[in-house]
Write a protein that holds these residues in place. Structure first.
Motif, PDB file in Angstrom:
ATOM      1  N   THR A 247       0.844  -1.198   0.000  1.00  0.00           N
ATOM      2  CA  THR A 247       0.000   0.000   0.000  1.00  0.00           C
ATOM      3  C   THR A 247       0.878   1.246   0.000  1.00  0.00           C
ATOM      4  N   ILE A 248       0.491   2.219  -0.818  1.00  0.00           N
ATOM      5  CA  ILE A 248       1.164   3.514  -0.791  1.00  0.00           C
ATOM      6  C   ILE A 248       0.120   4.576  -0.492  1.00  0.00           C
ATOM      7  N   LYS A 249       0.391   5.370   0.540  1.00  0.00           N
ATOM      8  CA  LYS A 249      -0.488   6.459   0.922  1.00  0.00           C
ATOM      9  C   LYS A 249       0.111   7.771   0.423  1.00  0.00           C
ATOM     10  N   LEU A 250      -0.728   8.616  -0.167  1.00  0.00           N
ATOM     11  CA  LEU A 250      -0.265   9.873  -0.743  1.00  0.00           C
ATOM     12  C   LEU A 250      -0.879  11.044   0.014  1.00  0.00           C
ATOM     13  N   TYR A 251      -0.040  12.054   0.286  1.00  0.00           N
ATOM     14  CA  TYR A 251      -0.453  13.217   1.059  1.00  0.00           C
ATOM     15  C   TYR A 251      -0.151  14.476   0.267  1.00  0.00           C
ATOM     16  N   GLU A 252      -1.099  15.394   0.258  1.00  0.00           N
ATOM     17  CA  GLU A 252      -0.892  16.643  -0.472  1.00  0.00           C
ATOM     18  C   GLU A 252       0.255  17.430   0.137  1.00  0.00           C
ATOM     19  N   LYS A 253       1.161  17.889  -0.709  1.00  0.00           N
ATOM     20  CA  LYS A 253       2.260  18.733  -0.245  1.00  0.00           C
ATOM     21  C   LYS A 253       1.715  20.082   0.212  1.00  0.00           C
ATOM     22  N   THR A 254       2.187  20.532   1.341  1.00  0.00           N
ATOM     23  CA  THR A 254       1.800  21.860   1.831  1.00  0.00           C
ATOM     24  C   THR A 254       2.971  22.833   1.829  1.00  0.00           C
ATOM     25  N   ASP A 255       4.183  22.287   1.893  1.00  0.00           N
ATOM     26  CA  ASP A 255       5.392  23.121   1.872  1.00  0.00           C
ATOM     27  C   ASP A 255       6.289  22.691   0.720  1.00  0.00           C
ATOM     28  N   ASP A 256       6.902  23.656   0.085  1.00  0.00           N
ATOM     29  CA  ASP A 256       7.875  23.389  -0.979  1.00  0.00           C
ATOM     30  C   ASP A 256       7.305  22.391  -1.990  1.00  0.00           C
ATOM     31  N   VAL A 257       6.237  22.801  -2.653  1.00  0.00           N
ATOM     32  CA  VAL A 257       5.521  21.893  -3.559  1.00  0.00           C
ATOM     33  C   VAL A 257       6.363  21.458  -4.752  1.00  0.00           C
ATOM     34  N   ASN A 258       7.432  22.165  -5.035  1.00  0.00           N
ATOM     35  CA  ASN A 258       8.273  21.808  -6.179  1.00  0.00           C
ATOM     36  C   ASN A 258       9.401  20.852  -5.811  1.00  0.00           C
ATOM     37  N   SER A 259       9.478  20.459  -4.537  1.00  0.00           N
ATOM     38  CA  SER A 259      10.513  19.515  -4.128  1.00  0.00           C
ATOM     39  C   SER A 259      10.128  18.101  -4.511  1.00  0.00           C
ATOM     40  N   SER A 260      11.100  17.209  -4.533  1.00  0.00           N
ATOM     41  CA  SER A 260      10.829  15.807  -4.829  1.00  0.00           C
ATOM     42  C   SER A 260       9.976  15.204  -3.724  1.00  0.00           C
ATOM     43  N   PRO A 261       9.236  14.130  -4.026  1.00  0.00           N
ATOM     44  CA  PRO A 261       8.389  13.498  -3.003  1.00  0.00           C
ATOM     45  C   PRO A 261       9.196  13.087  -1.780  1.00  0.00           C
ATOM     46  N   LEU A 262       8.644  13.337  -0.612  1.00  0.00           N
ATOM     47  CA  LEU A 262       9.314  13.017   0.645  1.00  0.00           C
ATOM     48  C   LEU A 262       8.557  11.922   1.379  1.00  0.00           C
TER      49      LEU A 262
END
Length: 291
Positions: A247-262
């Motif tokens: 399972t992979i859970k995805l969360y909306e970025k709130t800070d530094d939206v242009n950074s790579s997925p964390l």
């Protein structure tokens, strides 16, 4: 005039000999230092492996471990193996395995210097089986302030060689590459190609790449289905992630939206999409997609 020339050459030759003697002496000292350091380094590695892996029972002594392994390596191992739900390092990196025969490691242990300074190859057999290949662990040592050698990195371990950027390590260690791809939603089972799904109004698309995760909807829904819920709401989320098993859970970025997925470590956040794999097929759950 001849005497002056002769004297000049004699002095030059004498000075040259002194310089050559000094150079030879310095080179000899440098060579001896390298030999002594190499012997000391090999002795350190031998002590470490015999203490921790040369016996039948594993040695669990954190204080003693710090005598041989640098703080950065120990911290990295802890970071990679402390999350039970998302275990990255599920083996012992010093033997590249989960189990071993201590007597066999003791019998077959061999340590040789590599080409670069302070780099060594530790080789041994884990069990001594007939067709077993030797295990090779390439190690970089570094002297601490007390001139003791510590294991500073494991060169042939993808997580502990410290050569990759943090973002690349995160991707690789978390297995995000296993989820790379385009996932499309359609309410019609008859639509079997990406072109046919994208042509019909009402699609949702998830795109997972190394440098970006985007969860978006068909923008035409805002005009075609303005009053339906959740239809009519255009979404375009750049996401961070958390992987647990299949399972992979995805969360909306709130800070530094242009950074790579964390990687997200918290469990109290609300994911915008949960993608899971079952029987070879992928399924998505999201409050933004109608049942």
């Amino acid at each position: 005039m001849k005497r002056i020339i002769f004297l000049f050459f004699f002095i030059s030759a004498f000075i040259s000999c002194k310089k050559e003697t000094r150079t030879i002496k310095n080179n000899t000292i440098e060579t001896l230092n390298k030999i002594n350091n190499s012997e000391k380094a090999i002795k350190t590695l031998k002590e470490f492996y015999l203490l921790f892996y040369g016996n039948e029972k594993p040695m669990n002594d954190e204080k003693l471990m710090k005598k041989y392994v640098s703080e950065r390596v120990l911290k990295k191992i802890d970071d990679l193996s402390s999350d039970g739900e998302n275990l990255i390092l599920d083996y012992d990196p010093f033997i590249n395995g989960q189990d071993y025969d201590g007597n066999m490691i003791r019998k077959t242990l061999k340590i040789e210097p590599l080409k670069n300074e302070n780099e060594y190859r530790v080789s041994f057999s884990l069990f001594g089986r007939k067709d077993e290949k030797k295990t090779n662990i390439d190690i970089l040592l570094e002297e601490d302030k007390n001139e003791n050698f510590l294991i500073y990195s494991i060169l042939n371990n993808e997580y502990l060689n410290f050569n990759n950027s943090n973002s690349n390590i995160n991707f690789k260690k978390q297995g995000l590459e296993n989820w790379y791809g385009i996932y499309l939603n359609s309410d019609s089972q008859k639509l079997t190609t990406s072109e046919s799904i994208m042509k019909k109004i009402g699609w949702y698309k998830l795109s997972i790449k190394q440098d970006e995760i985007i969860f978006e909807s068909d923008q035409r829904m805002e005009s075609e289905f303005p009053t339906e819920s959740p239809g009519g709401i255009y979404i375009n989320y750049k996401c961070d992630y958390k992987i647990v098993g299949d399972t992979i859970k995805l969360y909306e970025k709130t800070d530094d939206v242009n950074s790579s997925p964390l990687e997200i470590s918290k469990d109290n956040l609300q994911p915008v999409l949960i993608l899971y794999k079952k029987d070879g097929k992928y399924y998505g759950i999201s409050d933004d997609i109608s049942e």
